[in-house]
Design an enzyme around this catalytic site. Structure first.
Site, PDB file in Angstrom:
ATOM      1  N   LYS A   1       0.813  -1.218   0.000  1.00 19.21           N
ATOM      2  CA  LYS A   1       0.000   0.000   0.000  1.00 19.21           C
ATOM      3  C   LYS A   1       0.848   1.270   0.000  1.00 19.21           C
ATOM      4  CE  LYS A   1      -4.582  -1.366   1.494  1.00 19.21           C
ATOM      5  NZ  LYS A   1      -5.658  -1.218   2.482  1.00 19.21           N
TER       6      LYS A   1
ATOM      7  N   ARG B   1      -4.236  -9.961   4.330  1.00 19.06           N
ATOM      8  CA  ARG B   1      -4.523  -9.917   2.894  1.00 19.06           C
ATOM      9  C   ARG B   1      -3.256  -9.492   2.151  1.00 19.06           C
ATOM     10  NH1 ARG B   1      -6.537  -6.344  -1.071  1.00 19.06           N
ATOM     11  NH2 ARG B   1      -8.126  -7.265  -2.442  1.00 19.06           N
TER      12      ARG B   1
END
Length: 287
Positions: free
Chosen positions: A226, A260
Site C-alpha cells: 500500500k 490480505r
C-alpha cells in the site's frame, strides 16, 4: 458478543498463533498492483493455484478496482467474479473463498456460487450486505473508510484519534451484523489502512493493532504494497515487499488474525516465524 479473536470458516480457525493468509486475486484490468495480470480467467486460476501452493488459506476475489477508475456496473462485476468463485470452490474445496465487494447483489450471487466470506472494504456502504452474509451464513469483514463513498480517496483527512474512530466504526458494524444474524465467529474487523487515511494514520494504526485485537473481534490486516508503505520507505509499488512483511510481522505480534497479501508464500513464511516466536515466548524457550 465478540468471537474471542478467532475467525471460523470452512472448518478453519484463524487467530493469534494460527494466522490466516488471504491471497489477492484481482479480476480487474486496472489493479494498482498488477495492472491486470490476473484479469484473464486462466491467469487468475494459475495465480490462485500458486497462492494455495504457497500457503494461502483464503483466496480473495475482486472484480472492481478500489480506487479511481472507469465505472464498473454490478452486472460486469458479477461477470468477473461469480464464475471464478464457482471454479475456485470446485478446484479448492478446503480453501476459504472470499469476495471483495461492497454491493449486496454481487455478494448474493457469489455466496450462491460458494463464497465463504464477504470482504466489504467500504464500511457498510450497502446496508443490505450484512443481511446477505446472515442469509448465507458467510463471514463478513467490517471495515473503516472514514465516511468515504466507495472508490473515493480522502482529501486532507483528520481525526482526533484515528484508532478511536476506527474502533467505534468497526465494532458498531460488527454488532449490527450479529444483530442481523451473522455468527460472531464469522465476523472480521479491518482498520482498512489507507482508506480514508493518510500515511501517518496508517502507521498509527499499525502501532496500535493490539487495541483492535483487544475487542475480541478477529482483526484483518490488508496492507500489502500500500501507499503508506511506499511513502514511508520512498519505494515504488514493485519494491514494497520488505516493508509489507515488516508491517505484517508487527501486526501479527500485536494479535491480528488474517492478512490480505499479494505474495502468499512470503507472508506465510513471515507469519509462521512470528507464530513460532510467540510459542517460544509463552513456553519460556522450551519448545
Amino acid at each position: 458478543m465478540a468471537a474471542g479473536g478467532v475467525l471460523r470458516l470452512r472448518g478453519h480457525g484463524f487467530g493469534r498463533g494460527r494466522h490466516g493468509v488471504m491471497a489477492v486475486i484481482n479480476r480487474t484490468p486496472d489493479s494498482f498492483y498488477d495492472q491486470g495480470a490476473t484479469y484473464a480467467f486462466g491467469a487468475a486460476l494459475e495465480a490462485a493455484d500458486a497462492a494455495v501452493l504457497g500457503g494461502a488459506d483464503i483466496i480473495d476475489v475482486g472484480g472492481v478496482k478500489a480506487g479511481y477508475g472507469a465505472h464498473v456496473p454490478a452486472a460486469e462485476e458479477i461477470r468477473r467474479t461469480v464464475p471464478f468463485v464457482a471454479e475456485l470452490r470446485a478446484r479448492h474445496p478446503g480453501v476459504v473463498v472470499s469476495v471483495d465487494t461492497w454491493r449486496a447483489e454481487v455478494a448474493r450471487e457469489c455466496a450462491e456460487a460458494g463464497a465463504d466470506l464477504i470482504n466489504d472494504t467500504w464500511a457498510g456502504a450497502d446496508p443490505d450486505l450484512a443481511r446477505v452474509a446472515a442469509e448465507f451464513d458467510t463471514g463478513l469483514v467490517c471495515s473503516h473508510s472514514g465516511g468515504l463513498a466507495p472508490r473515493t480517496d480522502p482529501h486532507r483527512v483528520a481525526y482526533g484519534d484515528v484508532v478511536a474512530d476506527v474502533l467505534a466504526t468497526v465494532t458498531e458494524l460488527a454488532e449490527r451484523a450479529v444483530a442481523l444474524g451473522v455468527r460472531p465467529d464469522r465476523v472480521l474487523i479491518d482498520p482498512t489502512h489507507d482508506f480514508g487515511k493518510n500515511t501517518y494514520h496508517s502507521l498509527e494504526l499499525t502501532r496500535r493493532i493490539g487495541e483492535l485485537a483487544a475487542t475480541g473481534w478477529p482483526v484483518l490486516v490488508a496492507v500489502s504494497n500500500k501507499d503508506f508503505i511506499g511513502e514511508t520507505l520512498d519505494a515504488p509499488v514493485g519494491e514494497r515487499l520488505s516493508g509489507t512483511l515488516a508491517v505484517l510481522a508487527v501486526s501479527a505480534w500485536e494479535g491480528a488474525a488474517v492478512f490480505r497479501v499479494h505474495d502468499a508464500g512470503g507472508a506465510r513464511a513471515a507469519l509462521d516465524a512470528v507464530a513460532a516466536a510467540g510459542q517460544e515466548a509463552e513456553s519460556g524457550g522450551d519448545l
